[in-house]
Structures are given as C-alpha cells and as structure tokens.
Design a protein around this motif. Structure first.
Motif, mmCIF file in Angstrom:
data_model
loop_
_atom_site.group_PDB
_atom_site.id
_atom_site.type_symbol
_atom_site.label_atom_id
_atom_site.label_comp_id
_atom_site.label_asym_id
_atom_site.label_seq_id
_atom_site.Cartn_x
_atom_site.Cartn_y
_atom_site.Cartn_z
ATOM 1 N N ALA A 22 -52.032 -35.457 41.837
ATOM 2 C CA ALA A 22 -50.903 -34.955 42.625
ATOM 3 C C ALA A 22 -50.512 -33.548 42.191
ATOM 4 C CB ALA A 22 -49.714 -35.905 42.495
ATOM 5 N N GLY A 23 -50.641 -33.252 40.886
ATOM 6 C CA GLY A 23 -50.280 -31.934 40.389
ATOM 7 C C GLY A 23 -51.208 -30.839 40.873
ATOM 8 N N ARG A 24 -52.453 -31.177 41.165
ATOM 9 C CA ARG A 24 -53.433 -30.178 41.620
ATOM 10 C C ARG A 24 -53.421 -30.013 43.136
ATOM 11 N NH1 ARG A 24 -57.625 -28.806 38.134
ATOM 12 N NH2 ARG A 24 -58.969 -28.453 39.944
ATOM 13 N N ALA A 25 -53.026 -31.049 43.868
ATOM 14 C CA ALA A 25 -53.131 -31.037 45.331
ATOM 15 C C ALA A 25 -51.924 -30.361 45.971
ATOM 16 C CB ALA A 25 -53.266 -32.457 45.861
ATOM 17 N N ARG A 26 -52.158 -29.885 47.192
ATOM 18 C CA ARG A 26 -51.042 -29.372 47.986
ATOM 19 C C ARG A 26 -50.132 -30.524 48.399
ATOM 20 N NH1 ARG A 26 -51.683 -26.633 54.013
ATOM 21 N NH2 ARG A 26 -49.460 -26.221 54.378
ATOM 22 N N ARG A 27 -50.751 -31.609 48.865
ATOM 23 C CA ARG A 27 -50.000 -32.815 49.223
ATOM 24 C C ARG A 27 -50.856 -34.019 48.879
ATOM 25 N NH1 ARG A 27 -49.040 -29.617 53.886
ATOM 26 N NH2 ARG A 27 -46.858 -28.997 54.151
ATOM 27 N N LEU A 28 -50.186 -35.140 48.585
ATOM 28 C CA LEU A 28 -50.885 -36.388 48.287
ATOM 29 C C LEU A 28 -50.141 -37.519 48.972
ATOM 30 C CD1 LEU A 28 -52.981 -38.120 46.797
ATOM 31 C CD2 LEU A 28 -51.504 -38.051 44.781
ATOM 32 N N TYR A 29 -50.861 -38.271 49.793
ATOM 33 C CA TYR A 29 -50.284 -39.404 50.506
ATOM 34 C C TYR A 29 -51.107 -40.650 50.205
ATOM 35 C CZ TYR A 29 -48.173 -35.663 53.326
ATOM 36 O OH TYR A 29 -47.508 -34.552 53.744
ATOM 37 N N TRP A 30 -50.434 -41.794 50.269
ATOM 38 C CA TRP A 30 -51.110 -43.085 50.083
ATOM 39 C C TRP A 30 -50.860 -43.922 51.330
ATOM 40 C CZ3 TRP A 30 -52.520 -44.952 44.777
ATOM 41 C CH2 TRP A 30 -53.203 -46.183 44.835
#
Length: 457
Positions: free
Chosen positions: A405-413
């Motif tokens: 999550a820290g590296r991504a622009r957005r993270l969804y599950w």
C-alpha cells in the motif's frame, strides 16, 4: 387463460416489480407499452401475450431467463389443481411414465405440459395438511425419473421412423432436449402451485433464478460461470466507454480560481472567461493479485478476463495469481483470452501457486509478492487484491500489505463474500480492511459498478 379485468393491472404491475427486483430495468415508458400490448393482444393466446410483453419490457436475450418464470407466475395457464388429476388417490407412476414416454416420442409439448401438471399433483406434494402444504419439482422428478426414459423413447422414435435423418447421437441429444422441456414444465407447475398458496410476489422474488450478472460468484455453477464469461466483452466495452468519458472530463481540468479572478479585472471583476487548470493525465498502471483457490477462483477468473479486455485503457497491466505462493500469469492471460473457459485450469497447471501444502495462505503470498515483485508497484500503480481473505488460521502478514500500500498510488480489496461473513472463522477481512479499502463484490453487476468507480483515469 382468462384473467378478470380488475386483476389485470395488479398482475402487470406485479410482473414489472418482480422484473425490477431481479435487476431488469423497466421504466415508465416500457410499463405503458406493456399495458397497451395487453390491451391489444388480449388473453386468448397466452404465448402471443408472453412474446408481446417480452418485446416491450426486455432489453437483452439474457433477461428471458428471468422473464419467462415470472410471466408464468403472474399469467398462469390455469389455476388450482389440474382437472385430469386422479381424485381417488395417488397417480399411478408406471402408467404416467408410459404416457410420458409416448409424449416425448411424439414431441407433443401440450401433452407434456398436462403430464407435468399431473406429475406435480400426484408426486410433488408434501406436508401433513388436508391438502399438500407445498409442491416440490425436485421431489416430482426424483420419483418420476424422466431421464431414464431416453432409451425407450429412442426405440419408439426409431420404430416409427420419426428419427430419419438423425444419427444416434443427434437423436439422443434431441430426446434430452425434450426431457429438459418437460423438467422445466414441472418446475413451472410447482412454482405456480406454491405461488397460489404463499403469494406470487414472494415466489417471484425467491424462487426465480437471477440473470447471470446477479449470481453470486461463490455459488455459481459451471454453467452460470460459462454464461458469465460470455458477458465479459460486452461489459468491457461498456466500462471502456465510461472510462474514456471520465478521462475526457479529467483532461479538461478544474477551474483555476486565482487566474480566473486575475483575468476578470479586465471585465470589471466579472469572471467572463473561466481559466482551467489544464491536466495531461497519463494512462495508469494496473496490478491484480488474484486468489485462484477453491470457489473464489470463478470470481478471480472472471475479473482477470475483464481486466484483460480493458487492457487498452492502461499503460501497463500485470496479473499475479496465488494460493500460498504467487506467480505472474500476465502472459497466460493474454494467450487464454481465446479460451476463457480453460483459463483457470491453464493457470493452475503452468504457474507455481502452491508450496508444500495446497491451502490458501494470504500472508505467505503477500509477503512473497512484496519481496519478489515489489518493483511492479509504483506511484502510478493501482493494485486490486481479489479474494475472500480466509487465511486458514495462518499469519495474515499485515506488514507485507502495508508495504504494498505504501508503494502504490491506490490499493483496493474486492471480497466476494457477503460483508456479514467477514471476520467469521478464519477470515482476516477486518484486519486487512483496516489497512486498505475493502469492498464487497459478489456479482458481476457489483464488479462492473466498482470497476467503473474505482479504476483511475
């Protein structure tokens, strides 16, 4: 079929309400057209009325799966028990099977419908009341066993030269089709009888199979999953149109208030020419992490196919599958687009998804992704995790998800389980939901809504 005039409006509005409850979009215009169709066609020819209402209310061929059983509930062929039912006691099973075999050999649909009514009346009732408390299509077919009549019907057709031009295989397929027609008639008759006892609206809501896009991924059989896969391309085209429109709106930019006010000095402070803050959005990158174990695999397979069909909307798409180990399957997905039905089997055969055991382990898979494929995620990347978050009591490895999550622009599950089941048993969904936005995604309809809302532009 006769329907009292005061009851027509109630039946038609009930039919429309039932279709809407199953996701069929029926507007006021379609409802008015349906009423005019009823007025014009009347009730003398029930099948003509069926086709007239279908033409005015439906938008796609797939919606007939919902429309036909709902129509049968609100505009039944008859009311009450069939007039040919035995009044002296239970129907004779052997004699009814003989008549059924003859009707199947003759392909007499009208006679098959009458026999279906007799079969439900004689073998489908259950309960202890003076009359049956209910009727069961499953019980009727289990006692009558029409599928065992195939050989007898084939011999009858051959003896009468009714199978001329058919090979044995084609004739068997034709007889199976006729048997399926009879089974559907039994199901419709049982629903009609139950609806008379419990109310049409309730049975229309609970006992009618939904369209494919409304079926829960976790409970869809192979036939419904195959039907879902056929909807991937149309759904992808619709979503691509929405994404392109969002991208055009985003490219226009928002109002730059400071420059707009400054420019308004030449017009006495009136902002005659709004100045826009221009944007040049680049196509984003997309990464999918897909649990392909057990019943979740149908959900993951469908989503992978959908994203593959949308690949032109992104600068880069990378797909990873896992059970307790994770492997990139982007190349397999591209080659599997021509054979969507075999995608899951190909991934499980050619990718390294398991270690020393075959149970899903989200913690191990997320940890391996963060270590081996961390460079796949960057400031322009949106990551979707697909799965039910059931860890089989293993460590959920929250630090690994936090790193991604820290590296991504957005993270969804996207979780295909009902929200009420999150956190039950071995589900780590509440723990993961504290770190990322987790969304319930149980059907293709929900998936389409979420994808159009969450995908970046």
């Amino acid at each position: 079929m006769t329907v009292p005039a005061p009851d027509v409006a109630a039946r038609l509005t009930g039919l429309v309400a039932a279709l809407r409850s199953h996701g069929v979009r029926v507007g006021t215009g379609e409802s008015v057209d349906a009423a005019r169709a009823v007025e014009t066609l009347g009730f003398a020819d029930r099948e003509l009325l069926r086709e007239g209402l279908a033409a005015t209310l439906l938008h796609t061929a797939d919606q007939r799966r919902v429309f036909d059983p709902v129509f049968d509930l609100y505009f039944p062929r008859t009311v009450g028990a069939p007039g040919t039912a035995a009044a002296d006691g239970p129907a004779d099973r052997s004699e009814l099977r003989d008549r059924l075999a003859a009707a199947l050999a003759a392909d007499d649909t009208a006679l098959l419908e009458r026999l279906a009514a007799e079969a439900v009346d004689g073998f489908g009732g259950y309960g202890s009341g003076p009359r049956s408390d209910g009727w069961s299509a499953y019980q009727t077919l289990d006692r009558l066993r029409p599928q065992t009549l195939l050989a007898r019907v084939r011999d009858t057709v051959r003896a009468g030269d009714g199978g001329a031009g058919f090979t044995d295989r084609l004739l068997d397929d034709e007889i199976r089709r006729r048997i399926e027609v009879f089974r559907a008639q039994v199901a419709a008759e049982a629903r009609r009888r139950v609806a008379e006892r419990r109310g049409r609206d309730e049975i229309a809501r609970r006992a009618v199979a939904p369209t494919a896009d409304r079926v829960d991924f976790l409970y869809a059989g192979q036939d419904r999953l195959a039907e879902l896969r056929r909807t991937v391309r149309p759904l992808a085209r619709k979503l691509a149109t929405r994404l392109a429109a969002r991208r055009r709106r985003a490219a226009r930019g928002s109002i730059d208030l400071r420059r707009t006010v400054r420019g308004s000095l030449s017009t006495g402070g009136v902002p005659m020419r709004p100045v826009l803050r221009r944007r040049r959005p680049a196509r984003p990158e997309l990464v999918l992490l897909c649990d392909v174990s057990g019943s979740v695999s149908g959900f993951s397979d469908f989503t992978m196919l959908l994203v593959q069909a949308l690949h032109d909307q992104f600068s880069k798409v990378r797909v990873f599958a896992f059970v307790n180990r994770i492997d990139e399957v982007t190349g397999l997905l591209e080659h599997g687009a021509a054979d969507p039905g075999g995608l899951g089997a190909r991934i499980r055969a050619e990718a390294t998804l398991t270690g020393w055991h075959g149970s899903s382990d989200y913690g191990a898979a997320l940890g391996e992704f963060a270590e081996r494929y961390g460079d796949a995620v960057g400031p322009r990347t949106t990551v979707f995790v697909l799965g039910d978050a059931r860890t089989n009591m293993a460590d959920p490895n929250l630090p690994a998800l936090r790193r991604i999550a820290g590296r991504a622009r957005r993270l969804y599950w996207l979780n295909p389980e009902p929200r009420a089941q999150w956190g039950t048993g071995d589900s780590a969904a509440p723990e993961y939901a504290e770190l990322v936005a987790m969304h319930e995604c149980r059907t293709a309809h929900q998936l389409g809504v979420l994808v159009s809302r969450l995908l970046p532009v």
